[in-house]
Design a protein around this motif. Structure first.
Motif, PDB file in Angstrom:
ATOM      1  N   ASP A   1      -4.919   4.748 -22.643  1.00  0.00           N
ATOM      2  CA  ASP A   1      -5.994   5.737 -22.696  1.00  0.00           C
ATOM      3  C   ASP A   1      -5.921   6.526 -24.008  1.00  0.00           C
ATOM      4  OD1 ASP A   1      -3.710   7.112 -22.193  1.00  0.00           O
ATOM      5  OD2 ASP A   1      -4.500   8.264 -20.496  1.00  0.00           O
TER       6      ASP A   1
ATOM      7  N   HIS B   1      -8.497   2.147 -17.022  1.00  0.00           N
ATOM      8  CA  HIS B   1      -7.158   2.228 -17.615  1.00  0.00           C
ATOM      9  C   HIS B   1      -6.119   1.809 -16.580  1.00  0.00           C
ATOM     10  CE1 HIS B   1      -3.705   5.204 -18.578  1.00  0.00           C
ATOM     11  NE2 HIS B   1      -3.479   4.072 -19.194  1.00  0.00           N
TER      12      HIS B   1
ATOM     13  N   VAL C   1     -12.432   8.221 -18.496  1.00  0.00           N
ATOM     14  CA  VAL C   1     -11.472   7.146 -18.249  1.00  0.00           C
ATOM     15  C   VAL C   1     -11.166   7.091 -16.752  1.00  0.00           C
ATOM     16  CG1 VAL C   1      -9.088   6.392 -18.624  1.00  0.00           C
ATOM     17  CG2 VAL C   1     -10.444   7.278 -20.543  1.00  0.00           C
TER      18      VAL C   1
END
Lengths: 334, 334
Positions: free
Chosen positions: B135, B160, B226
């Protein structure tokens, strides 16, 4: 036909088959569920006047979650394949087709089960389809109408493959009556709740109809739209590698049973070009982009639609049935 | 980070890989198409400052239209598997993973290609996803933002998997930077025009971005949402047979990245019962009902969403790059 009621033999034995293609999972899980339910009923020793045989057709393919192990089981039920000589190293599905023919048939024989309903899934957006070899099997067509009425939210079509009984190749051809119940879209190897539930409800209504029919109820005549398969169309392919060079056009994808006109977009090549339908007659596409048909060279199939009038029917009386049996026996003796 | 511009090494070599799973067809047909286009460019002897390596990762699995032949290729790129002893009867994919590591890597080595984009499809309704192990890989995250802006009609997420470089197992982990481009829904063994086109456009924008980056353009900082994978959830299973006993609930099916709350419906059993999500934290489901994960015991995965600030970046100057190389060399000598 007018108001005449056609009398047809009772249907005491019905088979519901799943896993004929081992990666079409709605049928696999539905038959497993029905087998569990049956076990519970048997434990209670409840009586069921209708004999319903639940069959998992291709357990080896199911175990591997593949369509088939050696060859497509649902192409093995022609008269020739079932009755020809069988080598020691025969493909698994050839052996299995004979076992199934012994259990459910023999095909074309009075001992065969009365009705085979074989459960299938497709990646195409086809809703619930009956696929049958006859457009005048009043039993299959009345069951179809019953499901249409009972499940108004599910798009439903009757597909007719115009092939003689000897040449018919699929498992459902083993019964006296038979059809494939084909439901999609569902990726192979996946089970989707909505598709599973439509199949479960469809099978319940089918069995209900048979019980009501056997009890003597008259079913009114009416009409059924029949889609008769005319031809298959393959993907455009590279002349050397035989790899496909185009996918179904986005305007056609998922539009099963929407009329395709000459010069309509049909494919989109991988470089972005549009290829058009070059037929000279508008036809109804179905099995659009079915996963299992890439290897068979079928990108989609095309059908002509026709309205078929079906007569009112009811079950034969005991006397009629007896008379029929005698007639059959005397035919056999001739 | 403020207004600081982070300077990163040039990306002279990019690999685009398809067919890592042989039945995920968008990547297979896209890489074949790119190879054809490359051939035409080479015939014209046009100059391309960026070296783009097109790779068909698992040709044997592609040929059989299966995910893999012996074992999942995209789990073979851990440090341990790439470097352990290899028996004579090693699975095909173990051998193939070493060939790919030799071509694109070696993993963790300065000789490795600068960026690996590995193309995948899923049966889940995930739109276009980047799946990466980091990330804070500003290259991957800037490419992601570029695609988001260029393709506003395609739902796009950055996933991720929080795994160290040594434990990372997928082909994209072999490059200095890498990500899987995962697009769905598309049944395995099928190519759908819309999904193919999204992948093709995504790859074009990715390569465009690399060329613009290499040319010295500054990319502004900003933020990226993310989705960090927290856990997998398996299907309910029969304790004896291990067969699944439920499908994804219709209210969850196709709702990837829609927040799942404790006590929300999660599964529907084959007998019709609703089972609920028993977690104690709302999380984002993804890979809902992915075909290939039945065998891995994953019905869906759950993620936590977080907003990550990414800095402005530009390519290093020749001088910076030279200095870096010397630094690296002296580290090697130590």
């Amino acid at each position: 036909m007018g108001n005449k009621v056609v009398c047809l033999p009772r249907l005491p034995r019905v088979a519901v088959c799943g896993g004929t293609h081992g990666n079409e999972l709605s049928g696999v899980y539905l038959v497993r569920e029905l087998l569990k339910a049956e076990k519970k009923v048997m434990e209670k020793e409840e009586e069921e006047p209708l004999s319903v045989l639940m069959v998992l057709s291709n357990p080896r393919a199911m175990q591997q979650c593949r369509r088939y192990v050696d060859t497509d089981l649902n192409r093995c039920f022609t008269h020739a394949k079932l009755n020809g000589p069988i080598p020691d190293d025969a493909p698994y599905e050839i052996i299995r087709s004979r076992e199934l023919n012994a259990t459910l048939g023999p095909k074309g024989n009075p001992e065969a089960v009365d009705l085979v309903c074989d459960l299938h899934n497709t990646t195409a957006n086809m809703g619930l389809c009956f696929i049958a070899y006859s457009d005048c099997d009043w039993i299959c067509m009345h069951i179809f109408r019953h499901l249409q009425r009972q499940m108004p939210d599910v798009p439903m079509r009757y597909i007719h493959f115009d092939v003689s009984n000897k040449e018919s190749y699929s498992l459902d051809s083993v019964g006296k009556h038979g059809f494939a119940m084909e439901i999609g879209p569902q990726p192979h190897g996946v089970v989707r709740s909505n598709i599973y539930t439509a199949m479960k409800v469809g099978v319940q209504h089918m069995l209900d109809w048979v019980r009501i029919f056997n009890s003597g109820t008259i079913f009114e005549g009416g009409c059924v739209d029949v889609f008769t398969m005319i031809k298959h169309i393959d993907y455009p392919r590279d002349s050397e590698t035989r790899n496909i060079t185009a996918a179904i056009h986005p305007q056609v994808q998922d539009r099963d049973f929407c009329l395709l006109h000459p010069e309509d977009p049909l494919f989109q090549t991988f470089s972005g070009e549009t290829l058009r339908y070059k037929g000279n007659e508008p036809l109804y596409p179905f099995f659009i982009n079915e996963c299992a048909y890439y290897e068979k060279g079928i990108a989609l199939s095309l059908a002509r639609k026709r309205r078929v009038m079906i007569p009112a029917i009811r079950v034969q009386t005991e006397q009629q049935q007896q008379a029929n049996k005698q007639e059959f026996a005397s035919e056999e003796e001739e």
